[in-house]
Scaffold this motif. Structure first.
Motif, PDB file in Angstrom:
ATOM      1  N   TYR A 158       0.828  -1.213   0.000  1.00 30.22           N
ATOM      2  CA  TYR A 158       0.000   0.000   0.000  1.00 30.22           C
ATOM      3  C   TYR A 158       0.858   1.258   0.000  1.00 30.22           C
ATOM      4  O   TYR A 158       2.048   1.230   0.349  1.00 30.22           O
ATOM      5  CB  TYR A 158      -0.934   0.004   1.209  1.00 30.22           C
ATOM      6  N   GLN A 159       0.242   2.356  -0.384  1.00 31.21           N
ATOM      7  CA  GLN A 159       0.870   3.672  -0.366  1.00 31.21           C
ATOM      8  C   GLN A 159      -0.108   4.653   0.258  1.00 31.21           C
ATOM      9  O   GLN A 159      -1.321   4.423   0.269  1.00 31.21           O
ATOM     10  CB  GLN A 159       1.230   4.117  -1.786  1.00 31.21           C
ATOM     11  N   VAL A 160       0.425   5.749   0.799  1.00 28.91           N
ATOM     12  CA  VAL A 160      -0.419   6.742   1.450  1.00 28.91           C
ATOM     13  C   VAL A 160      -0.220   8.101   0.786  1.00 28.91           C
ATOM     14  O   VAL A 160       0.894   8.456   0.381  1.00 28.91           O
ATOM     15  CB  VAL A 160      -0.117   6.830   2.964  1.00 28.91           C
ATOM     16  N   THR A 161      -1.306   8.841   0.659  1.00 31.49           N
ATOM     17  CA  THR A 161      -1.270  10.209   0.144  1.00 31.49           C
ATOM     18  C   THR A 161      -1.750  11.157   1.230  1.00 31.49           C
ATOM     19  O   THR A 161      -2.862  10.990   1.748  1.00 31.49           O
ATOM     20  CB  THR A 161      -2.163  10.358  -1.099  1.00 31.49           C
ATOM     21  N   LEU A 162      -0.911  12.115   1.604  1.00 30.33           N
ATOM     22  CA  LEU A 162      -1.308  13.142   2.565  1.00 30.33           C
ATOM     23  C   LEU A 162      -1.974  14.275   1.808  1.00 30.33           C
ATOM     24  O   LEU A 162      -1.377  14.885   0.928  1.00 30.33           O
ATOM     25  CB  LEU A 162      -0.093  13.658   3.332  1.00 30.33           C
ATOM     26  N   THR A 195       2.499  11.631  -2.002  1.00 30.89           N
ATOM     27  CA  THR A 195       2.259  10.193  -1.966  1.00 30.89           C
ATOM     28  C   THR A 195       3.566   9.448  -1.741  1.00 30.89           C
ATOM     29  O   THR A 195       4.596   9.802  -2.325  1.00 30.89           O
ATOM     30  CB  THR A 195       1.618   9.717  -3.287  1.00 30.89           C
ATOM     31  N   SER A 196       3.538   8.425  -0.884  1.00 33.34           N
ATOM     32  CA  SER A 196       4.743   7.655  -0.604  1.00 33.34           C
ATOM     33  C   SER A 196       4.375   6.225  -0.216  1.00 33.34           C
ATOM     34  O   SER A 196       3.399   5.992   0.485  1.00 33.34           O
ATOM     35  CB  SER A 196       5.544   8.295   0.531  1.00 33.34           C
ATOM     36  N   ILE A 197       5.205   5.269  -0.663  1.00 32.62           N
ATOM     37  CA  ILE A 197       5.024   3.882  -0.236  1.00 32.62           C
ATOM     38  C   ILE A 197       5.788   3.616   1.060  1.00 32.62           C
ATOM     39  O   ILE A 197       5.551   2.606   1.726  1.00 32.62           O
ATOM     40  CB  ILE A 197       5.479   2.885  -1.323  1.00 32.62           C
ATOM     41  N   SER A 198       6.724   4.496   1.424  1.00 26.12           N
ATOM     42  CA  SER A 198       7.499   4.317   2.652  1.00 26.12           C
ATOM     43  C   SER A 198       6.875   5.037   3.842  1.00 26.12           C
ATOM     44  O   SER A 198       7.356   4.902   4.968  1.00 26.12           O
ATOM     45  CB  SER A 198       8.937   4.817   2.451  1.00 26.12           C
ATOM     46  N   GLY A 199       5.811   5.800   3.608  1.00 24.31           N
ATOM     47  CA  GLY A 199       5.145   6.526   4.678  1.00 24.31           C
ATOM     48  C   GLY A 199       5.425   8.007   4.625  1.00 24.31           C
ATOM     49  O   GLY A 199       6.297   8.468   3.877  1.00 24.31           O
ATOM     50  N   VAL A 227      -5.372   6.044   1.451  1.00 25.15           N
ATOM     51  CA  VAL A 227      -4.541   4.850   1.299  1.00 25.15           C
ATOM     52  C   VAL A 227      -5.020   4.076   0.070  1.00 25.15           C
ATOM     53  O   VAL A 227      -6.214   3.824  -0.086  1.00 25.15           O
ATOM     54  CB  VAL A 227      -4.626   3.951   2.551  1.00 25.15           C
ATOM     55  N   THR A 228      -4.074   3.728  -0.792  1.00 22.44           N
ATOM     56  CA  THR A 228      -4.395   2.954  -1.992  1.00 22.44           C
ATOM     57  C   THR A 228      -3.353   1.856  -2.163  1.00 22.44           C
ATOM     58  O   THR A 228      -2.290   1.880  -1.545  1.00 22.44           O
ATOM     59  CB  THR A 228      -4.389   3.838  -3.262  1.00 22.44           C
ATOM     60  N   LYS A 229      -3.645   0.897  -3.010  1.00 21.12           N
ATOM     61  CA  LYS A 229      -2.665  -0.125  -3.336  1.00 21.12           C
ATOM     62  C   LYS A 229      -1.545   0.494  -4.162  1.00 21.12           C
ATOM     63  O   LYS A 229      -1.759   1.441  -4.924  1.00 21.12           O
ATOM     64  CB  LYS A 229      -3.334  -1.267  -4.112  1.00 21.12           C
TER      65      LYS A 229
END
Length: 220
Positions: free
Chosen positions: A114-118, A164-168, A189-191
């Protein structure tokens, strides 16, 4: 008062629906409810639960005062605390346990796959306007954003995101994180590598084509 919906607005709505349909999880951390001391109703100065905002199997939200002491309210070192009001016009906010000694922060840590976008958050000062550094880092401590801002005593300031980051993503504010607070942390949060599903893309194309045809007929 009602307003006319533009073609772009309708397109944006359809696009947002395709993302939701693809399994995205949009979250807004408002710090309301029983989220302190192991699921109890919060009172001023109590630590926020580390489980608040977590998405099972997708994201771990971590709260860290980052000062290494427990000078305020006798709580455990490093915990972020809850306050009900008086930080500008915000209610139910989180702040750091000490003044002028180090930034407080929230880490949005996506789990494997997963990856997260703030998307942004709000900030305000306690009975005064306070200058503060706001920093976003990815999970590898690479800088994403840094600015010195004023958190106002009246109202609040909104800090936009779109990172957006996959590492947080780390959100730090301070060094006086005691007299400043944050609220309404908005993230998605998206794949990893997620794109709208083919069926959703086709639906989006048909919708836009239909809207264009309607507008053309009206102009004619």
């Amino acid at each position: 008062m009602k307003t006319k919906t533009s073609l772009l607005a309708v397109a944006a709505t359809i696009a947002s629906l395709t993302v939701v349909g693809s399994g995205a999880n949009a979250s807004l951390l408002t710090f309301d409810g029983a989220i302190c001391d192991g699921g109890l109703t919060c009172t001023n100065g109590r630590p926020v639960d580390q489980t608040y905002g977590d998405i099972a199997g997708q994201l771990d939200v971590q709260y860290n005062n980052n000062t290494g002491n427990s000078a305020n309210w006798g709580v455990d070192a490093g915990r972020m605390l809850w306050w009900s009001s008086n930080y500008g016009d915000l209610t139910n906010v989180i702040y750091g346990a000490t003044a002028s000694t180090g930034a407080a922060g929230v880490f949005l840590k996506p789990l494997t796959g997963y990856q997260v976008t703030l998307n942004g958050f709000d900030g305000a000062g306690f009975f005064g306007s306070y200058g503060t550094d706001v920093t976003f880092l990815d999970g590898n401590n690479a800088p994403l954003y840094n600015a010195t801002l004023t958190f106002p005593a009246s109202g609040h300031v909104s800090i936009p995101g779109s990172y957006t980051s996959i590492s947080g993503i780390y959100i730090y504010f301070g060094p006086d994180s005691y007299d400043t607070a944050i609220d309404n942390i908005d993230f998605t949060v998206t794949k990893v590598g997620q794109v709208p599903e083919p069926g959703s893309l086709a639906l989006l194309g048909l919708g836009l084509a239909g809207l264009a045809a309607i507008r053309k007929r009206k102009q004619a």
